[in-house]
Design a protein around this motif. Sequence first.
Motif, short mmCIF file in Angstrom:
data_model
loop_
_atom_site.label_atom_id
_atom_site.label_comp_id
_atom_site.label_asym_id
_atom_site.label_seq_id
_atom_site.Cartn_x
_atom_site.Cartn_y
_atom_site.Cartn_z
N ALA A 84 -9.85 3.66 -40.60
CA ALA A 84 -9.18 4.39 -41.68
C ALA A 84 -8.55 3.36 -42.60
N TYR A 85 -8.60 3.63 -43.90
CA TYR A 85 -8.15 2.66 -44.91
C TYR A 85 -8.87 1.33 -44.75
N GLY A 86 -10.08 1.36 -44.19
CA GLY A 86 -10.84 0.14 -43.99
C GLY A 86 -10.35 -0.71 -42.84
N GLU A 87 -9.45 -0.16 -42.01
CA GLU A 87 -8.87 -0.90 -40.90
C GLU A 87 -9.31 -0.29 -39.57
N PRO A 88 -9.54 -1.13 -38.54
CA PRO A 88 -9.90 -0.59 -37.23
C PRO A 88 -8.71 0.11 -36.57
N VAL A 89 -8.99 1.19 -35.85
CA VAL A 89 -7.95 1.95 -35.15
C VAL A 89 -8.43 2.23 -33.73
N GLU A 117 0.20 1.84 -33.73
CA GLU A 117 0.30 0.55 -33.07
C GLU A 117 -0.73 -0.45 -33.59
N ASN A 118 -1.70 0.04 -34.37
CA ASN A 118 -2.69 -0.83 -35.01
C ASN A 118 -2.10 -1.37 -36.31
N ASP A 119 -1.83 -2.66 -36.36
CA ASP A 119 -1.02 -3.24 -37.43
C ASP A 119 -1.60 -3.02 -38.82
N GLY A 120 -2.89 -3.32 -38.99
CA GLY A 120 -3.49 -3.18 -40.31
C GLY A 120 -3.48 -1.74 -40.79
N PHE A 121 -3.83 -0.80 -39.90
CA PHE A 121 -3.81 0.62 -40.26
C PHE A 121 -2.39 1.06 -40.60
N ARG A 122 -1.42 0.66 -39.80
CA ARG A 122 -0.03 1.07 -40.03
C ARG A 122 0.44 0.62 -41.41
N ARG A 123 0.15 -0.63 -41.75
CA ARG A 123 0.59 -1.14 -43.05
C ARG A 123 -0.09 -0.39 -44.20
N ALA A 124 -1.38 -0.11 -44.03
CA ALA A 124 -2.10 0.60 -45.10
C ALA A 124 -1.60 2.03 -45.24
N PHE A 125 -1.34 2.69 -44.12
CA PHE A 125 -0.83 4.06 -44.17
C PHE A 125 0.54 4.10 -44.83
N LEU A 126 1.43 3.18 -44.44
CA LEU A 126 2.77 3.16 -45.02
C LEU A 126 2.72 2.84 -46.51
N ALA A 127 1.80 1.98 -46.92
CA ALA A 127 1.65 1.69 -48.34
C ALA A 127 1.22 2.94 -49.10
N ASP A 128 0.32 3.73 -48.50
CA ASP A 128 -0.11 4.98 -49.12
C ASP A 128 1.06 5.95 -49.23
N PRO A 185 3.69 -8.33 -43.76
CA PRO A 185 2.32 -8.68 -43.38
C PRO A 185 2.20 -9.35 -42.02
N ASP A 186 3.32 -9.77 -41.44
CA ASP A 186 3.25 -10.57 -40.22
C ASP A 186 3.83 -9.86 -38.99
N VAL A 187 4.09 -8.55 -39.07
CA VAL A 187 4.64 -7.83 -37.92
C VAL A 187 3.49 -7.41 -37.01
N SER A 188 3.52 -7.88 -35.78
CA SER A 188 2.52 -7.50 -34.77
C SER A 188 3.21 -6.68 -33.70
N PHE A 189 2.84 -5.41 -33.59
CA PHE A 189 3.46 -4.56 -32.58
C PHE A 189 3.18 -5.09 -31.18
N ALA A 190 1.96 -5.53 -30.93
CA ALA A 190 1.62 -6.04 -29.59
C ALA A 190 2.44 -7.28 -29.25
N ALA A 191 2.65 -8.17 -30.24
CA ALA A 191 3.44 -9.38 -30.00
C ALA A 191 4.90 -9.04 -29.76
N LEU A 192 5.43 -8.07 -30.51
CA LEU A 192 6.81 -7.63 -30.29
C LEU A 192 6.98 -7.05 -28.90
N ARG A 193 5.99 -6.29 -28.46
CA ARG A 193 6.06 -5.71 -27.11
C ARG A 193 6.02 -6.79 -26.05
N GLU A 194 5.15 -7.76 -26.20
CA GLU A 194 5.10 -8.86 -25.23
C GLU A 194 6.42 -9.63 -25.21
N ALA A 195 7.01 -9.82 -26.38
CA ALA A 195 8.31 -10.50 -26.44
C ALA A 195 9.38 -9.70 -25.71
N THR A 196 9.32 -8.38 -25.81
CA THR A 196 10.28 -7.53 -25.11
C THR A 196 10.08 -7.65 -23.61
#
Length: 501
Positions: free
Chosen positions: A382-387, A424-435, A448-459
Amino acid sequence: MSGALLVAGTTSDAGKSVLTAGLCRWLARRGVKVAPFKAQNMSLNSMVTSDGAEIGRAQYMQAQAAGVEPKAIMNPVLLKPGSDRRSQVVVLGRPVAEVDAMQYGAHKERLREVVAASLGQLRAEYDVVICEGAGSPAEINLRAGDITNMGLARAADLPVIVVGDIDRGGVFASLFGTVALLEPADQALIAGFVINKFRGAAELLAPGLDQLKALTGRPTLGVLPWKLGLYLDSEDTLALDAPRPDARAPYGRETLRVAVIRFPRISNFTDLDALSCEPGVAVRYAASPGDLADADLVVLPGTRATVNDLAWLRERGMADEVVRRAREGRPVLGVCGGFQMLAHEIVDEVESGAGRAEGLGLLPVRVTFERDKTLGRPSGTAYGEPVIAYEIHHGIAEVEGGEPFLDGCRTGSVWGTTWHGAMENDGFRRAFLADVAGVARRDFTAAPDVSFAALREATFDTLGDLVEEHLDTDAVWRLIERGVPGGLPVVPPGGPRPTDK
């Protein structure tokens, strides 16, 4: 080795799930092959494993913290409430019955066997199993049929750590009372305490810890400090009442305000965790029309009771507000049950038995509930991004128009999908929020640099750090390796009580 212990709590939301995840990450970092286990979970937050089984979202998260593949045997019994008295019973990832509170007892003996076999299989496959209890082990009205707290501990001879939430107040009374209410054979398995969510002067707490040990003969194995932002896949809506991290930007044109409708049977509200991680996105939960007034995006999340929660939405006057917003061109998103509400027609002979019901009519969709539950891990773009997402639903949406949006559709400023976890898919989330920001006329730009998976691993690593720094890990390891220490005293008034047969 094949060690194990049980993390119990004085109350729901005391911190059992978080401590279990922290212990799993701590052990995994030591090179131990560890798995989580919760015999019976009552939760509307669930997840689908890679082989299509439904388990509690918290156990899925704990498996991620342990660095292992989530499996159905990690949560063999899942109860999904549809009302105050009825729940769907999910066994080893598949729904098997819809029962009320009294009927459930008839299933207990069979479920006890499933629980024992699942734990046995995990202990054969992994070095250590960290078990999590449910509610409180001192719910003496439920002790005779218990399969997840002291009933499990007795059956598997597990040492038990009891967690108490000091932020609630009365933590010493809660810890002492939990032990004192248990019969002696159960008390013999309580090996120590952990105090959670502490903030203050440690020297003021210390005398209480000494007195607790003198009264119970059991040590406090650690005091975990208050840590804001550890909202990892909560099991119930109690977590929604806790303070949540604010958006990292002040309210203004660059802030995107999201209002999530808090249905009585809200499910999989973890869908919105990824939005909360975005700088400049402010997420709040709404229970009245006024809560929606200044929102840029209104989200109708999942629910275990689509038709009944839709009636609640109308009774509250919130349905009219959602429809008015949509007709004004203001963004609305429906996910799973929320998507079903946006349809023009709902036919439900399964979940509510209501038959034909009128939806909000905001999307060209007709929903029919089927008895077989759809469980899957779909993917798309969606929005050209994998989900990559997951789906858990009885309602089948027949899309009759609009623009494609994931597996659902979009009409104007209204989006709908049955897919959970898409954000949780970063590219899709950013594109949806921009819309959404464009439709809402906000000057918001997703980082552009927020990774949900990386934030979760850090937690997860933060949880592991908390265990290493604030628990007596040598004592915890001895419990795992050697089991319950002998000679623990009985705490009055622990007298004979009904036990498992």
